[in-house]
Design a protein around this motif. Structure first.
Motif, short mmCIF file in Angstrom:
data_model
loop_
_atom_site.label_atom_id
_atom_site.label_comp_id
_atom_site.label_asym_id
_atom_site.label_seq_id
_atom_site.Cartn_x
_atom_site.Cartn_y
_atom_site.Cartn_z
N ALA A 144 0.85 -1.06 -0.09
CA ALA A 144 -0.12 0.08 -0.10
C ALA A 144 0.93 1.19 0.03
CB ALA A 144 -0.91 -0.05 1.20
N VAL A 145 0.29 2.11 -0.50
CA VAL A 145 1.04 3.70 -0.31
C VAL A 145 1.29 3.89 1.09
CG1 VAL A 145 0.08 4.66 -2.32
CG2 VAL A 145 -1.15 4.91 0.01
N GLN A 146 2.39 4.85 1.33
CA GLN A 146 3.06 4.99 2.78
C GLN A 146 1.91 5.37 3.86
OE1 GLN A 146 6.08 4.29 3.26
NE2 GLN A 146 5.87 4.55 5.47
N ALA A 147 0.79 6.02 3.30
CA ALA A 147 -0.20 6.79 4.13
C ALA A 147 -1.01 5.67 4.73
CB ALA A 147 -0.93 7.94 3.67
N LEU A 148 -1.12 4.64 4.03
CA LEU A 148 -1.86 3.40 4.48
C LEU A 148 -1.31 2.38 4.99
CD1 LEU A 148 -4.24 3.03 1.40
CD2 LEU A 148 -4.82 4.10 3.44
N GLN A 149 0.04 2.15 4.78
CA GLN A 149 0.63 0.74 5.24
C GLN A 149 0.19 0.23 6.63
OE1 GLN A 149 4.93 0.69 4.34
NE2 GLN A 149 4.67 1.00 2.09
N ARG A 150 0.62 1.38 7.62
CA ARG A 150 0.61 1.06 8.99
C ARG A 150 -0.59 1.75 9.48
NH1 ARG A 150 4.40 -1.98 11.08
NH2 ARG A 150 6.31 -2.22 10.05
N GLN A 151 -1.40 2.69 9.02
CA GLN A 151 -2.47 3.62 9.48
C GLN A 151 -3.66 2.86 9.28
OE1 GLN A 151 -1.97 6.00 11.58
NE2 GLN A 151 -4.17 6.79 11.75
N ALA A 152 -3.78 2.25 7.96
CA ALA A 152 -5.14 1.61 7.75
C ALA A 152 -5.59 0.54 8.92
CB ALA A 152 -4.96 0.97 6.30
N GLY A 180 -6.15 13.38 3.31
CA GLY A 180 -6.13 12.52 4.40
C GLY A 180 -6.90 11.38 3.85
N LEU A 181 -7.39 10.46 5.13
CA LEU A 181 -7.90 9.30 4.65
C LEU A 181 -9.46 9.38 4.61
CD1 LEU A 181 -5.79 6.82 6.95
CD2 LEU A 181 -5.35 7.38 4.65
N ASP A 182 -10.08 8.54 3.45
CA ASP A 182 -11.47 8.73 3.31
C ASP A 182 -11.79 7.30 3.72
OD1 ASP A 182 -13.95 9.11 2.57
OD2 ASP A 182 -13.38 8.99 0.36
N VAL A 183 -12.76 7.19 4.59
CA VAL A 183 -13.09 5.88 5.13
C VAL A 183 -14.60 5.60 4.97
CG1 VAL A 183 -13.11 4.21 7.15
CG2 VAL A 183 -11.49 5.89 6.60
N ASP A 207 -8.01 12.24 12.81
CA ASP A 207 -7.57 12.99 11.65
C ASP A 207 -8.05 12.73 10.41
OD1 ASP A 207 -7.07 15.57 10.74
OD2 ASP A 207 -4.92 14.95 10.27
N LEU A 208 -9.21 11.94 10.38
CA LEU A 208 -9.79 11.47 9.12
C LEU A 208 -10.21 12.50 8.27
CD1 LEU A 208 -11.79 8.13 9.95
CD2 LEU A 208 -9.49 8.33 9.44
N ALA A 209 -10.20 12.53 6.86
CA ALA A 209 -10.61 13.71 5.99
C ALA A 209 -12.25 13.37 6.08
CB ALA A 209 -10.32 13.50 4.63
N ARG A 210 -12.75 12.15 5.77
CA ARG A 210 -14.24 12.08 5.80
C ARG A 210 -14.43 10.45 5.87
NH1 ARG A 210 -16.93 12.38 0.07
NH2 ARG A 210 -15.54 10.29 -0.30
#
Length: 412
Positions: A144-152, A180-183, A207-210
């Motif tokens: 996954a992209v860096q923003a998702l690797q551990r945060q997801a 940011g992350l969209d969930v 700190d989610l975007a949505r």
């Protein structure tokens, strides 16, 4: 057993008197020890390894069902993937120039779906095992992209904890956007006001975007925007998105290059505009998609971007109501990117149309070949076939085909 060849789904295949046996994670030429159940085998050990074998980089490989090919050397993997597409085309009796495989993994997958399950008293969060409903728990995903690797996984666990009282199976789709992350959470059903306020607080703490539930927005702290060429698009919750940014850009470049002389282009199964917004730099575009929310997002993005040619949108089920000849014949080119099932009904209409150029984009080689054969039967020439590997480490492959029809100019 001795593995003779590799199948289309990356399984090693051994031949026996009772038919083939499919062994995941085994390679041609290897002698393997397996636990057999009918036509399938579970790999216990590799007694004699292939020189094309390498050590997987992910600690979950072999348990998690997301990747199937990390044990293959890169060159062997690319050759296998390309030959799988060539074999599919040959089966459909399609003779066309097949170009080299393009690696479009880029920075990695920008969207993942994690599963939250409660099979016992504990909560389990991760990806499904191959051909199973068993959840393989993970703390990171290296593709996954860096923003998702551990945060997801952190986000999915936090949501599962907040909604654990109902003990319902949840699917948590998490997309990395520029803000940011969209969930989007699926599987829970209606929630109480208490749960809603709890999730609003959780979105702030993470700190989610949505954050959405079944497409219903719980809170939007920032618009989860994605840049497409010069446009900024806010996709609807849970809507379709190409797996990688590199994959989207690669396929869009192939489409826009083919359509650069077209004055009017139809973008069918358009989603929220990965092709349409780029095509509109030079051409007038009519985008058609089943999902109305995606059409609204595309229309808004097009209107907010100065300098684009006119983009019109239409919400329409192209499986039941494909564009017909009077509509198709007004376009100089058609770009079509259907789901895995392909677009047989639309291909049949295109085959008898006067559209001079069709760009066929597909995530399934078999349905690509079927639809291309229909178009070729109607007089199109398949000029280019480009395999695009945005689903790296899996058997899946994107295909872009350029089909042209000779147009006879009328004499004055």
């Amino acid at each position: 057993m001795t593995i003779k060849r590799l199948g289309a789904k990356a399984d090693g295949i051994a031949e026996t008197e009772n038919g083939p046996v499919f062994v995941p994670y085994a390679l041609p030429g290897e002698t393997v020890l397996i636990e057999r159940e009918g036509s399938r085998g579970r790999l216990l050990s590799v007694e004699a390894a292939s020189p094309e074998r390498e050590t997987p980089f992910c600690p979950y490989f072999g348990e998690c069902g997301g990747c199937a090919t990390q044990h293959m050397r890169h060159g062997f993997y690319q050759t296998w993937k390309q030959e799988t597409l060539a074999h599919t085309l040959r089966q459909a009796r399609i003779d066309a120039p097949l170009e080299p495989l393009i690696d479009a993994h880029g920075e990695g997958r920008r969207r993942v779906t994690l599963h939250v399950r409660f099979p016992d008293r504990a909560m389990h969060v991760g990806f499904m095992a191959a051909r199973s409903h068993h959840v393989v728990e993970i703390d990171h995903c290296p593709i996954a992209v860096q923003a998702l690797q551990r945060q997801a996984p952190i986000v999915a666990r936090a949501i599962g904890k907040h909604l654990s009282a109902a003990r319902k199976p949840l699917d948590v789709q998490i997309t990395a956007t520029e803000s940011g992350l969209d969930v989007d959470v699926r599987g829970h059903g209606p929630i109480t006001d208490k749960d809603r306020f709890s999730l609003i607080d959780l979105a702030a703490s993470l700190d989610l975007a949505r954050l959405s539930l079944h497409g219903d927005v719980i809170v939007e702290r920032r618009p989860p925007a994605i840049t497409v060429s010069r446009a900024s698009v806010v996709p609807p919750p849970g809507s379709f998105l190409q797996a990688t940014q590199s994959g989207e850009e690669t396929m869009a470049a192939l489409a826009t290059d083919a359509c650069q002389r077209a004055k009017r282009v139809a973008d069918l199964f358009s989603g929220c505009g990965p092709f349409a917004l780029r095509l509109a730099e030079k051409s007038e575009v009519h985008a058609v998609e089943t999902d109305k929310a995606s059409m609204v997002a595309l229309d808004k993005a097009a209107r907010a971007t100065p300098g684009l040619r006119r983009v019109s949108v239409e919400a329409r089920d192209l499986f039941r109501r494909p564009l017909l000849l009077p509509e198709l014949n007004t376009f100089d080119a058609v770009v079509i990117d259907p789901p895995r099932a392909g677009a047989e009904a639309q291909a049949q209409q295109l085959a008898v149309s006067k559209v001079p150029l069709v760009v066929s984009v597909s995530c399934d080689a078999a349905t690509f070949a079927r639809d291309a054969a229909i178009l070729m039967g109607g007089g199109y020439r398949l000029e280019r076939v480009v395999p695009v590997d945005q689903f790296k480490y899996s058997p899946h492959l994107e295909v872009v085909g350029i089909l042209r029809r000779d147009v006879v100019k009328k004499r004055r």
